[in-house]
Design a protein around this motif. Structure first.
Motif, PDB file in Angstrom:
ATOM      1  N   ASP A 424       0.906  -1.171   0.147  1.00  0.00           N
ATOM      2  CA  ASP A 424       0.092  -0.031  -0.185  1.00  0.00           C
ATOM      3  C   ASP A 424       0.886   1.399  -0.074  1.00  0.00           C
ATOM      4  OD1 ASP A 424      -2.149  -1.822  -0.038  1.00  0.00           O
ATOM      5  OD2 ASP A 424      -2.714  -1.314   2.090  1.00  0.00           O
ATOM      6  N   ILE A 425       1.738   1.444   0.687  1.00  0.00           N
ATOM      7  CA  ILE A 425       2.719   2.396   0.780  1.00  0.00           C
ATOM      8  C   ILE A 425       3.663   2.716  -0.638  1.00  0.00           C
ATOM      9  CG2 ILE A 425       4.990   3.182   1.724  1.00  0.00           C
ATOM     10  CD1 ILE A 425       4.117   1.982   4.595  1.00  0.00           C
ATOM     11  N   SER A 426       3.923   1.425  -1.058  1.00  0.00           N
ATOM     12  CA  SER A 426       4.599   1.556  -2.378  1.00  0.00           C
ATOM     13  C   SER A 426       3.680   2.255  -3.572  1.00  0.00           C
ATOM     14  CB  SER A 426       5.280   0.244  -3.016  1.00  0.00           C
ATOM     15  OG  SER A 426       5.647   0.322  -4.252  1.00  0.00           O
ATOM     16  N   GLN A 427       2.461   1.882  -3.603  1.00  0.00           N
ATOM     17  CA  GLN A 427       1.370   2.383  -4.387  1.00  0.00           C
ATOM     18  C   GLN A 427       1.140   3.741  -4.261  1.00  0.00           C
ATOM     19  OE1 GLN A 427      -1.890  -0.290  -5.466  1.00  0.00           O
ATOM     20  NE2 GLN A 427      -0.890  -1.811  -4.381  1.00  0.00           N
ATOM     21  N   TYR A 428       1.197   4.015  -2.869  1.00  0.00           N
ATOM     22  CA  TYR A 428       0.857   5.561  -2.605  1.00  0.00           C
ATOM     23  C   TYR A 428       1.856   6.498  -3.057  1.00  0.00           C
ATOM     24  CZ  TYR A 428       0.591   9.836   0.152  1.00  0.00           C
ATOM     25  OH  TYR A 428       0.515  10.962   0.637  1.00  0.00           O
ATOM     26  N   LEU A 429       3.398   6.067  -2.838  1.00  0.00           N
ATOM     27  CA  LEU A 429       4.218   7.040  -3.396  1.00  0.00           C
ATOM     28  C   LEU A 429       4.554   6.976  -4.635  1.00  0.00           C
ATOM     29  CD1 LEU A 429       7.080   5.736  -0.496  1.00  0.00           C
ATOM     30  CD2 LEU A 429       5.732   8.050  -0.655  1.00  0.00           C
ATOM     31  N   GLU A 430       4.074   5.832  -5.556  1.00  0.00           N
ATOM     32  CA  GLU A 430       3.931   5.644  -6.894  1.00  0.00           C
ATOM     33  C   GLU A 430       3.060   6.630  -7.494  1.00  0.00           C
ATOM     34  OE1 GLU A 430       3.938   2.247 -10.282  1.00  0.00           O
ATOM     35  OE2 GLU A 430       3.466   1.660  -8.281  1.00  0.00           O
ATOM     36  N   GLN A 431       1.850   6.745  -7.030  1.00  0.00           N
ATOM     37  CA  GLN A 431       0.902   7.550  -7.326  1.00  0.00           C
ATOM     38  C   GLN A 431       1.284   9.144  -7.270  1.00  0.00           C
ATOM     39  OE1 GLN A 431      -2.649   5.990  -5.848  1.00  0.00           O
ATOM     40  NE2 GLN A 431      -2.702   4.220  -7.031  1.00  0.00           N
ATOM     41  N   ALA A 432       1.775   9.424  -5.696  1.00  0.00           N
ATOM     42  CA  ALA A 432       1.974  10.899  -5.409  1.00  0.00           C
ATOM     43  C   ALA A 432       2.973  11.208  -6.438  1.00  0.00           C
ATOM     44  CB  ALA A 432       2.440  10.533  -4.002  1.00  0.00           C
TER      45      ALA A 432
END
Length: 580
Positions: A424-432
Motif C-alpha cells: 500500500d505504501i509503495s502504491q501511494y508513493l508511486e501515485q504521489a
C-alpha cells in the motif's frame, strides 16, 4: 463306467478312442493315437491335466467332433464360468472318491460341461482300464493359462532400471505450472488437486497456472462447470494473456459440458486431446462434475469409479489434470476436499489446500495473498503439512481498472513482514510522484503507526523507496521501484524479533517486537501470553487464565458477602435486582 458311456464307446468303436484321446494329457494321447492328436490336446490342456469326454448328454459331444466352443480356442473365462455354475462338491467319501462327487456328475449330466476335469486318482469316465490309470496320472494344473497381454501380467522392468540409472529416464517430479523461481508445482500424466473455501482464490491460482503454460508455448484445456466463457476469458485478459492466444483453437480450448461424460461424448474430448496435446487440463470443479454424472460424492465406490472413468482417464493421455474442489464448511484446516476420502486417495500427483493469508483477502483494487499447503505428494517433492506455494495478487492499473498481476511462487523465508502495508505504501508513493513525509504517509495509508513505520524501514532497506532528511528534520520518502506482494525482501536485524510467536499476528511467526508490534502494549502481550491469556491478532484479551478468573470471582463474591453492604438498590443488569 455308466450306461451312457458304454453306448458311446460302442457307437464310436472305429474312431472314438482317438477323439477321447484329444481331451487327455499329451503323453497319454501320443501313446494311443499319434502325435497329431496329442498336439491338439497340448494347446488346450497344459501338462498335468486329466480330462475325459462328458457323454451323459448326447448333445454334449457332437458326432462330428464339435464342442460348444472349439478345443483349440478355449478361454479360461468360458471354462471358469461353466464350472462356477455347477453345484458345490460334497465332502469326498468312499463312494464318490476324491474331489469329484455329485457336483461334477450333475454338471456333466445336465450338459453344462463338454468334458470333465477329474482328479488323477479317480477318473470315472476314463476309457483306460484301472490298471493303466496310475501310470498315466500326473499332477493337476490350471486348465487354461491367462490371456496374453492381460494387465495382470508381470511387467518387464529392465528398461526402467537402466533408464533411471543412466539418466535417460527422469524420476517423477513437477513439470507443469511454472513458479516465479522457474520450478513447477504440478505433475504431468497425473491427477492433481486444489481445494479451498469459496473466495480463497482457487480460480486465480488455476488461471495463473494456465497463463504460465500458454506463455511457455504449451497448450491448455479448461473444463468449466462453475463459471462461463465470458468470466474465464475476462480473467485471462486481466492477467495479461494475449488475445490471440486465448482465441487460438490449437492453444486454448474452453469446454462447458452440459451432459454426462458418456461414451458418445467422450470421443469429443479424446479428439481434442489428440489434436492439441495439452500439458494441462483444468476441471472446475470436481463436485459439479460428479453432480452432472449423478455420482454421490460421499460414496467411496462411486467416487472411485468417477476418478477412474474421468480424471485418471484424462491423465493417462499425458496432461497434468488439475481438479478444483471445495473444503467442508467451516473447516479450512481439512486435509482433503469435501466428501469421500477416496478423493484424496485417488490423487496421483499433489494435493494442495488453499487458504487466504490473515488480513490479505482478495478485493478489487487491493493486494491479496493466499497460501497453498501440501497435504499429499505421491512422489515426495513437497513436504506434507508445509506451505509449498504462495499466490500473490496485485493491482495492475496499466491493464485497466480490473487488471492484476498474479504470481505463483515459493514461500519467502522472511514471511512475517507487513507485506500488505508495504504494498500500500509503495502504491501511494508511486501515485504521489513526489517525496512524502512520514506523517503524510501515516495519515494516507491505513494501518497502525508502528506497523507503517516498520513497513517503511523494510522498503527503504530493500531499495524500493529512498529516504532523506526534509524540512525541520522530517524524514521524506520517494518511490524508486514498485513493491508488490510476492516480491523479494529482507527484514533488518533491528526490526526482526526473536523467539516463537503466540500473539497471533497474521504476518509473522514470532513473538511481538517491542519497537513496532502492538503499539499500546509495548511487548506486554508477550508476558500476558506467558501467563495464560488468549489474545486476538491485535493483542486484545479474548480470554483470561482460569486462575485469574477464579481470583476475580472470589474477590467479587467476598464483596457481595460483606454484612455491612446492602446491594438491594443496584440493578443486576438482567432486568432484576440484587437481593441483599
Amino acid at each position: 463306467m455308466n450306461e451312457a458311456t458304454d453306448q458311446f464307446m460302442a457307437s464310436r468303436s472305429a474312431d472314438g478312442q482317438s477323439r477321447a484321446l484329444r481331451a487327455v494329457s499329451p503323453s497319454s494321447a501320443s501313446a494311443a493315437s499319434g502325435q497329431s492328436s496329442a498336439g491338439g490336446a497340448a494347446e488346450l490342456f497344459p501338462q498335468g491335466t486329466v480330462a475325459t469326454p462328458a457323454v451323459s448328454s448326447p448333445s454334449a459331444i457332437d458326432p462330428t467332433g464339435s464342442h460348444p466352443f472349439p478345443l483349440r480356442e478355449g478361454t479360461g473365462e468360458q471354462v471358469g464360468s461353466v464350472i462356477a455354475a455347477a453345484p458345490a462338491r460334497p465332502v469326498p467319501d468312499a463312494e464318490n472318491g476324491s474331489g469329484t462327487g455329485d457336483g461334477s456328475e450333475n454338471a456333466i449330466a445336465n450338459g453344462r460341461l463338454p468334458f470333465s476335469v477329474a482328479h488323477p486318482e479317480h477318473t470315472p469316465h476314463s476309457p483306460f482300464p484301472a490298471s493303466q490309470r496310475a501310470e498315466r496320472a500326473v499332477p493337476r494344473t490350471t486348465v487354461v493359462p491367462p490371456k496374453a497381454g492381460s494387465s495382470w501380467s508381470a511387467q518387464s522392468l529392465g528398461d526402467i532400471v537402466g533408464g533411471l540409472r543412466n539418466g535417460t529416464l527422469d524420476r517423477p517430479r513437477p513439470t507443469v505450472g511454472r513458479l516465479s523461481d522457474g520450478s513447477h508445482w504440478l505433475y504431468a500424466s497425473a491427477v492433481n488437486g486444489l481445494a479451498g473455501e469459496s473466495g480463497c482464490g482457487k480460480s486465480w491460482t488455476a488461471l495463473t497456472t494456465v497463463a504460465a503454460e500458454l506463455e511457455d508455448s504449451r497448450n491448455v484445456i479448461y473444463i468449466d462447470l462453475e463459471d462461463s466463457a465470458v468470466g474465464i476469458v475476462s480473467r485471462l485478459l486481466d492477467l495479461g494473456v494475449p488475445e490471440d492466444l486465448i482465441a487460438a483453437p490449437d492453444r486454448f480450448a474452453y469446454i462447458r459440458p452440459e451432459e454426462a461424460f458418456k461414451d458418445d461424448v467422450r470421443l469429443d474430448l479424446w479428439a481434442a486431446l489428440e489434436f492439441m496435446k495439452p500439458s494441462l487440463v483444468v476441471l472446475d470443479s470436481t463436485g459439479e462434475s460428479m453432480a452432472l454424472e449423478g455420482t454421490d460424492p460421499n460414496s467411496d465406490d462411486a467416487v472411485a469409479q468417477w476418478f477412474k472413468r474421468v480424471a485418471a482417464e484424462i491423465a493417462r493421455r499425458g496432461p497434468a489434470v488439475l481438479l478444483l474442489d471445495h473444503l467442508p464448511k467451516s473447516d479450512s484446516s481439512a486435509a482433503s476436499p469435501i466428501g469421500s476420502q477416496r478423493k484424496r486417495a485417488a490423487i496421483s500427483g499433489v494435493q494442495m489446500i488453499q487458504t487466504v493469508r490473515g488480513g490479505m483477502s482478495f478485493a478489487k483494487g487491493r493486494s491479496g495473498e493466499a497460501r497453498l499447503t501440501c497435504t499429499k505428494d505421491r512422489h515426495g517433492h513437497f513436504t506434507t503439512g508445509e506451505v509449498a506455494v504462495t499466490l500473490s495478487v496485485n493491482p495492475a492499473p496499466a491493464r485497466g481498472e480490473a487488471g492484476i498481476d498474479a504470481v505463483l511462487g515459493r514461500p519467502s523465508s522472511d514471511d512475517w513482514a507487513p507485506t500488505r502495508h508495504m504494498s500500500d505504501i509503495s502504491q501511494y508513493l508511486e501515485q504521489a510522484g513526489t517525496a512524502q513525509t512520514t506523517s503524510r504517509i501515516k495519515s494516507s495509508v491505513k494501518g497502525k503507526a508502528e506497523t507503517l513505520a516498520a513497513a517503511l524501514r523494510i522498503l527503504a532497506d530493500c531499495g524500493y523507496i529512498s529516504s532523506r532528511a526534509g524540512v525541520r528534520n522530517a524524514v521524506e520518502y520517494t518511490h524508486v521501484k514498485p513493491y508488490r506482494i510476492g516480491d523479494p525482501y529482507s527484514v533488518p536485524d533491528d526490526v526482526a524479533a526473536g523467539g516463537s510467536s503466540q500473539c497471533g499476528h497474521p504476518w509473522h511467526g514470532r513473538r511481538c517486537n517491542l519497537d513496532w508490534c502492538h503499539a499500546t502494549h509495548r511487548g506486554r502481550c508477550n508476558e500476558m501470553v506467558d501467563q495464560g491469556y488468549l489474545l486476538d491478532i491485535d493483542g486484545e484479551v479474548l480470554e483470561e487464565p482460569s486462575s485469574i478468573a477464579e481470583r476475580k470471582s472470589e474477590a467479587v463474591q467476598s464483596i457481595m458477602d460483606r454484612p455491612d453492604h446492602d446491594f438491594s438498590g443496584f440493578s443486576s443488569g438482567m432486568g432484576g435486582r440484587y437481593v441483599g
